[in-house]
Enzyme design. Structure first.
Site, PDB file in Angstrom:
ATOM      1  N   GLU A  35       0.860  -1.181   0.000  1.00 39.88           N
ATOM      2  CA  GLU A  35       0.000   0.000   0.000  1.00 39.88           C
ATOM      3  C   GLU A  35       0.901   1.237   0.000  1.00 39.88           C
ATOM      4  OE1 GLU A  35      -3.412  -0.205   2.832  1.00 39.88           O
ATOM      5  OE2 GLU A  35      -2.422  -2.060   3.467  1.00 39.88           O
ATOM      6  N   ARG A 263       5.004 -13.666   9.340  1.00 40.32           N
ATOM      7  CA  ARG A 263       5.646 -12.376   9.141  1.00 40.32           C
ATOM      8  C   ARG A 263       6.941 -12.304   9.937  1.00 40.32           C
ATOM      9  NH1 ARG A 263       2.256  -7.622  11.708  1.00 40.32           N
ATOM     10  NH2 ARG A 263       4.256  -6.572  11.432  1.00 40.32           N
ATOM     11  N   LYS A 273       3.280   0.019  10.933  1.00 38.93           N
ATOM     12  CA  LYS A 273       3.362   1.204  10.081  1.00 38.93           C
ATOM     13  C   LYS A 273       2.710   2.402  10.768  1.00 38.93           C
ATOM     14  CE  LYS A 273       3.015   0.587   5.654  1.00 38.93           C
ATOM     15  NZ  LYS A 273       2.459   0.367   4.293  1.00 38.93           N
TER      16      LYS A 273
END
Length: 513
Positions: A35, A263, A273
């Protein structure tokens, strides 16, 4: 193809089996879909290396696709930074650069198709009402009062939503699946919402935007992705991924397989983030590329090489189980890479002036040091020995402790790549701090100081951990439990990085490199 020397993992095994059975006719296409709402961090590097690495290994292709479905938080700056970081890591998507916004027209068309098939409807509840009727993990949800609207009415409302007749939040488009499903992601998830905001690529063409879960599976299918790799938090979203593509089986060219992996969780690091954005927006750091940040841009300024990060991604491996990776493993990968490839240079971090009294003021002698101690083919570099030099302050002790073998009054030591010197006396200030060491030298050629006219001011921070996260009720897996603590004077590193570049430019210009 996987070779005996290549470490295997469950995703490679899946691909090998697919190739054996001819599921995709030997084709392997992956994608990295960030993104554009922030800079990439070290956690993204694991996914980048996995997706691009597998595509290279199986002579396939990896697409770089920007999931730009939320224009409120997106910016071209982030697009440019992501492209730069992926390239810096050494990967190339060739002609396969895409944006989710490339497919907005098709996504809208498919949404109308789902409405016509009775698979989607317009819900006019507020966000709070939708949330209240969704249920919990232990209790089923309740059908929306608008769930049984006729398809024609839904289609009319959806087209009016696109035309901009309604304000933000007035309506949403929801999939009609099962409000009693044990998987909360299948309880009539939202597919489209109204957002009257300009998009960085499409301008004002759209005032309705598709949700991520609806967009990324269709984008995968339109791009003919074979293996859609994502982290474990999307495992519960896989049934929705499959449901959407099943409903559109007559519209899309293929049905990719979503595969989840664990992850990266790295100690002493912030991977949220949202937290990283807070650091930048609150000006607690210089920017996204502040060397204290574990963004790829920050790591690059800190001195990390792309090879070291790729080595790290390979070394930690791929699994289905969450685990914590110690920061020292990343540091070891950098150390290993630099030790093999970096040419050596010398810096004095806490300088102490050393004066060679039996050198004349204009006397200069060339000494030669290898560029790499184990690679003579890299040649040597010239170092100037002059009357005034700088050495590390802790390499001198006026009253030596037992076992101290460096420079002391009356003792002799050899300057690396140069001569033996003997300390004759020291000069102190009024507080007793040593300002100068005076020596004589014995002409016979190893530790190299820095000549006074060869030195440049350089601020450096020797850091163990630049960024520390800790908190009361400490839990690494809960970002909200963190408070961020910077080491004292850690912002000195920011100044150091800029001045290192200036120093190297001046050094190379002086020596004709």
């Amino acid at each position: 193809m996987n070779t005996p020397s290549t470490p295997t993992h469950f995703i490679r095994n899946i691909i090998e089996e697919d190739n054996r059975t001819g599921k995709w006719n030997g084709r392997v296409e992956t994608r990295f879909p960030p993104e554009p709402n922030g800079y990439l961090h070290i956690g993204h590097a694991k996914s980048i290396c996995l997706n691009f690495g597998l595509a290279l290994e199986y002579n396939g292709a990896c697409h770089l696709r920007f999931d730009d479905t939320n224009p409120e938080k997106e910016a071209q700056e982030y697009v440019d930074a992501i492209i730069e970081s992926v390239r810096w890591l050494g990967f190339d998507w060739k002609e396969h650069l895409y944006h989710a916004s490339d497919y907005f027209d098709q996504l809208y068309e498919f949404a109308e198709y789902l409405i016509a098939q009775g698979k989607a409807y317009i819900d006019s509840q507020t966000a709070d009402e939708i949330r209240e009727l969704r249920g919990t993990l232990t209790e089923p949800g309740t059908n929306s009062p608008y769930r049984d609207r006729p398809a024609a009415e839904n289609l009319d409302l959806f087209r009016r939503m696109r035309a901009g007749e309604f304000p933000d939040g007035a309506h949403v488009l929801r999939a009609r699946i099962d409000m009693a499903s044990p998987n909360i992601n299948l309880r009539d998830p939202i597919l489209y919402r109204i957002r009257h905001i300009r998009h960085q690529r499409t301008g004002d063409k759209w005032c309705i935007y598709p949700m991520y879960d609806y967009t990324h599976c269709i984008s995968d299918a339109l791009e003919r992705i074979t293996h859609s790799l994502c982290t474990l938090e999307f495992e519960d979203h896989r049934p929705l991924y499959d449901w959407i593509l099943d409903q559109l089986s007559e519209k899309v060219p293929c049905h990719p397989q979503q595969i989840e992996f664990a992850r990266l969780n790295l100690t002493y690091s912030v991977m949220s983030k949202r937290k990283l954005i807070e650091l930048v927006e609150n000006k607690l750091v210089e920017g996204w590329d502040d060397p204290r940040m574990n963004t790829l841009a920050g790591l690059r300024r800190r001195g990390y090489t792309p090879q070291s990060i790729r080595l790290f991604a390979e070394r930690i491996g791929i699994s289905k189980a969450d685990s914590w990776i110690d920061m020292t493993i990343l540091e070891d990968c950098l150390r290993e890479n630099l030790n093999e490839h970096a040419q050596r240079r010398i810096a004095v971090l806490d300088p102490l002036l050393l004066v060679i009294d039996n050198f004349t003021d204009d006397q200069k002698e060339a000494c030669y040091a290898p560029n790499h101690p184990k690679k003579p083919e890299l040649g040597t570099r010239e170092l100037l020995l002059t009357k005034r030099l700088y050495i590390e302050r802790d390499d001198f002790m006026e009253k030596p402790e037992k076992g101290f073998f460096r420079l002391t009054p009356g003792a002799e030591v050899r300057l690396r790549y140069a001569y033996i010197v003997k300390c004759t006396h020291v000069v102190k200030d009024d507080q007793g701090k040593i300002l100068e060491i005076h020596c004589t030298y014995d002409p016979a050629p190893d530790y190299y100081p820095i000549a006074d006219d060869e030195q440049f001011a350089l601020d450096l921070l020797l850091e163990e951990k630049v960024l520390i996260v800790q908190g009361s009720g400490f839990n690494w897996s809960q970002p909200d439990h963190f408070r961020i603590v910077f080491l004292p004077n850690s912002d000195d590193l920011t100044e150091a990085i800029g001045r290192i570049a200036q120093f190297l430019d001046r050094y190379h210009a002086r020596h004709g490199h």
